[in-house]
Design an enzyme around this catalytic site. Structure first.
Site, short mmCIF file in Angstrom:
data_model
loop_
_atom_site.label_atom_id
_atom_site.label_comp_id
_atom_site.label_asym_id
_atom_site.label_seq_id
_atom_site.Cartn_x
_atom_site.Cartn_y
_atom_site.Cartn_z
N GLU A 1 48.35 48.44 -9.86
CA GLU A 1 46.97 48.09 -9.47
C GLU A 1 46.21 47.45 -10.63
O GLU A 1 45.02 47.70 -10.84
CB GLU A 1 46.25 49.30 -8.87
CG GLU A 1 46.86 49.67 -7.53
CD GLU A 1 46.03 50.59 -6.68
OE1 GLU A 1 44.80 50.53 -6.75
OE2 GLU A 1 46.64 51.37 -5.91
N1 CAA Z 1 35.30 40.83 -6.69
C1 CAA Z 1 34.98 39.70 -6.01
N2 CAA Z 1 35.36 38.48 -6.42
C2 CAA Z 1 36.09 38.40 -7.54
C3 CAA Z 1 36.46 39.53 -8.30
C4 CAA Z 1 36.02 40.78 -7.83
N3 CAA Z 1 36.33 41.89 -8.50
N4 CAA Z 1 37.18 39.13 -9.35
C5 CAA Z 1 37.28 37.79 -9.28
N5 CAA Z 1 36.61 37.35 -8.18
C6 CAA Z 1 36.43 35.97 -7.76
C7 CAA Z 1 35.64 35.20 -8.84
O1 CAA Z 1 34.26 35.31 -8.64
C8 CAA Z 1 36.16 33.79 -8.61
O2 CAA Z 1 35.49 33.23 -7.51
P1 CAA Z 1 34.77 31.78 -7.62
O3 CAA Z 1 35.86 30.84 -7.94
O4 CAA Z 1 34.17 31.59 -6.27
O5 CAA Z 1 33.79 31.89 -8.72
C9 CAA Z 1 37.61 33.98 -8.19
O6 CAA Z 1 37.69 35.32 -7.66
C10 CAA Z 1 38.57 33.84 -9.34
O7 CAA Z 1 38.22 34.78 -10.33
P2 CAA Z 1 38.77 34.71 -11.82
O8 CAA Z 1 38.55 33.33 -12.35
O9 CAA Z 1 38.20 35.86 -12.58
O10 CAA Z 1 40.36 34.91 -11.59
P3 CAA Z 1 41.53 35.01 -12.64
O11 CAA Z 1 42.66 34.20 -12.16
O12 CAA Z 1 41.03 34.77 -14.02
O13 CAA Z 1 42.05 36.54 -12.45
C11 CAA Z 1 42.22 38.89 -12.75
C12 CAA Z 1 41.34 37.64 -12.55
C13 CAA Z 1 41.20 39.98 -12.98
C14 CAA Z 1 43.15 38.80 -13.94
C15 CAA Z 1 43.02 39.14 -11.45
O14 CAA Z 1 44.05 38.20 -11.29
C16 CAA Z 1 43.63 40.54 -11.40
O15 CAA Z 1 42.96 41.51 -11.08
N6 CAA Z 1 44.95 40.65 -11.71
C17 CAA Z 1 45.67 41.91 -11.52
C18 CAA Z 1 46.22 41.98 -10.13
C19 CAA Z 1 46.59 43.37 -9.75
O16 CAA Z 1 45.84 44.32 -9.94
N7 CAA Z 1 47.76 43.50 -9.14
C20 CAA Z 1 48.24 44.76 -8.66
C21 CAA Z 1 48.62 44.63 -7.21
S1 CAA Z 1 48.83 46.14 -6.33
C22 CAA Z 1 50.13 46.94 -7.04
O17 CAA Z 1 50.09 47.20 -8.18
C23 CAA Z 1 51.31 47.34 -6.22
C24 CAA Z 1 51.11 48.54 -5.43
O18 CAA Z 1 51.68 48.60 -4.36
C25 CAA Z 1 50.33 49.70 -5.89
#
Ligand code: CAA
Length: 393
Positions: free
Chosen positions: A364
């Site tokens: 996550e």
């Molecule tokens: N809420 C709402 N919108 C959001 C947001 C949030 N928390 N975070 C980003 N956004 C929006 C931004 O506002 C942006 O929108 P606009 O273009 O309209 O402005 C868009 O999303 C892109 O945002 P970023 O430029 O911040 O995106 P990024 O590519 O730099 O990535 C990141 C951000 C935080 C690194 C994200 O990719 C991330 O959280 N990565 C981790 C993913 C993750 O947690 N994966 C786990 C999956 S589940 C798992 O583990 C398996 C399981 O089964 C348990």
């Protein structure tokens, strides 16, 4: 700190504790060894009316908050971290539907998840797209009256047990992450296949799978919210609400390990006295207990902020996840240390806590990603409050 919890909170916590002690703890070692899913535990959760408590009442749930969810996950994880996530991952899978689905989709899917009849999983990550979730490659291209999904998903916790999946794919690959859409896919849909099960270090009772989509046709009614291009935001908002659940799993693991360490060090004697009566050991236990309580309070605070309906919850959710999961790794490792050589052996329950804790720093969103989220929030806030910074010289 029962005094700080409401009657409703305590009711959920106490029921979960009973399930944990009666049904989870006696099975934890066996489920870890065999990798079997605790279907009997799911039945107990149904009997104690603890499945899908976070789902609103109008869709068959109990309308409980994220704090209640965290309290249940914490108690289950005190006995077994695998069972804790087997429960919590259904919240991760169903939040996308709660947040963005159409009324028709909510009515169709949420009641059976609330009752525990159906389990759900969250399919975002892929082999080459983990932390950089926006770079996913699976596609869902419109063809005639349906969407055709192609691609593979990775790290699907609950994959083997779930029958419903929240799946993210590109409906418009030319738009990058803005072309990502969410879909609700049911097990049995032609072209959707469960892939290999991972042989994991911990949380072994819940299966972690690859998922394969090969010309998997789904009706437009499966497009989350009936709208293309909202998938990435939906996934991020989902993770913001689900991360305190992982943090609660970590608190439960740390608390469980601490309790075993207290028991062991108060019984084992060395140099003519209990190990616990040595000041060096007392100091270790004191630090462990303090860290667990600090983590718990941050997790509860994050959950309360989400339950308040606040919009910007990503920083506090990430803080809770980082702090609690790093704490779980530290406390469970210290607990193994306190067991000495016995801590390194599977005859004792303690090494499992350390193995189960490791994944909480990874899934996550890795703790490096959480720090990135926190750092970006701080930068944004700094820009917003620049006017007030004149005084800091
Ligand atoms: N809420 C709402 N919108 C959001 C947001 C949030 N928390 N975070 C980003 N956004 C929006 C931004 O506002 C942006 O929108 P606009 O273009 O309209 O402005 C868009 O999303 C892109 O945002 P970023 O430029 O911040 O995106 P990024 O590519 O730099 O990535 C990141 C951000 C935080 C690194 C994200 O990719 C991330 O959280 N990565 C981790 C993913 C993750 O947690 N994966 C786990 C999956 S589940 C798992 O583990 C398996 C399981 O089964 C348990």
């Amino acid at each position: 700190m029962r005094e700080l919890l409401s009657k409703q909170n305590l009711d959920y916590m106490d029921r979960a504790r009973e399930v944990a002690e009666k049904f989870v703890r006696p099975r934890a070692a066996e489920l870890d060894r065999t990798g079997e899913y605790g279907w009997d535990i799911l039945e107990a959760l149904k009997k104690y009316e603890l499945t899908g408590i976070w789902i609103p009442k109008e869709y068959g749930g109990q309308g409980a908050g994220v704090l209640d969810l965290c309290l249940v996950v914490e108690q289950l994880s005190r006995a077994c971290g695998g069972v804790g996530v087997a429960y919590a991952v259904n919240a991760l899978g169903s939040f996308p539907i709660m947040l963005n689905a159409t009324e028709e989709q909510k009515v169709k899917y949420l009641p059976s998840i609330a009752s525990g009849e159906k389990l759900i999983a969250f399919a975002l990550s892929e082999k080459a797209s983990g932390s950089d979730a926006g770079s996913l490659r699976a596609t869902a291209i419109k063809d005639g009256g349906s969407y055709v999904i192609n691609g593979d998903k990775k790290w699907n916790t609950n994959g083997g047990e779930a029958t419903v999946y929240s799946v993210y794919a590109l409906t418009d690959p030319s738009r990058g992450m803005r072309g990502i859409s969410g879909f609700i896919v049911e097990r049995g849909t032609p072209g959707f296949k469960l892939g290999k099960r991972e042989d994991t270090m911990g949380i072994r009772t819940v299966s972690v799978h690859e998922l394969h989509f090969e010309n998997c046709r789904v009706a437009p009614s499966q497009l989350l919210g009936g709208k293309e291009g909202d998938g990435f935001k939906n996934a991020m908002m989902t993770l913001d609400r689900a991360r305190p659940g992982v943090a609660a799993q970590a608190v439960g693991l740390a608390q469980g390990a601490l309790e075993w360490a207290l028991r062991y060090t108060s019984e084992r004697k060395q140099f003519g006295q209990t190990v616990m009566s040595h000041q060096a050991i007392q100091f270790m236990l004191a630090d462990m207990a303090t860290q667990v309580e600090a983590a718990r309070q941050l997790v509860y605070t994050a959950a309360r902020v989400i339950d308040s309906g606040a919009k910007n919850v990503n920083k506090i959710a990430a803080m809770a996840k980082v702090f609690a999961t790093d704490t779980a790794m530290k406390v469970t490792t210290d607990a193994v240390q306190l067991f000495g050589g016995y801590g390194f052996c599977r005859d004792y329950p303690i090494e499992k806590y350390m193995r189960d804790a490791k994944i909480t720093q990874i899934y996550e969103g890795t703790n490096q990603v959480q720090r990135l989220v926190i750092g970006r929030s701080l930068t944004r806030e700094l820009k917003e409050y620049t006017g007030h910074l004149d005084c800091i010289v």
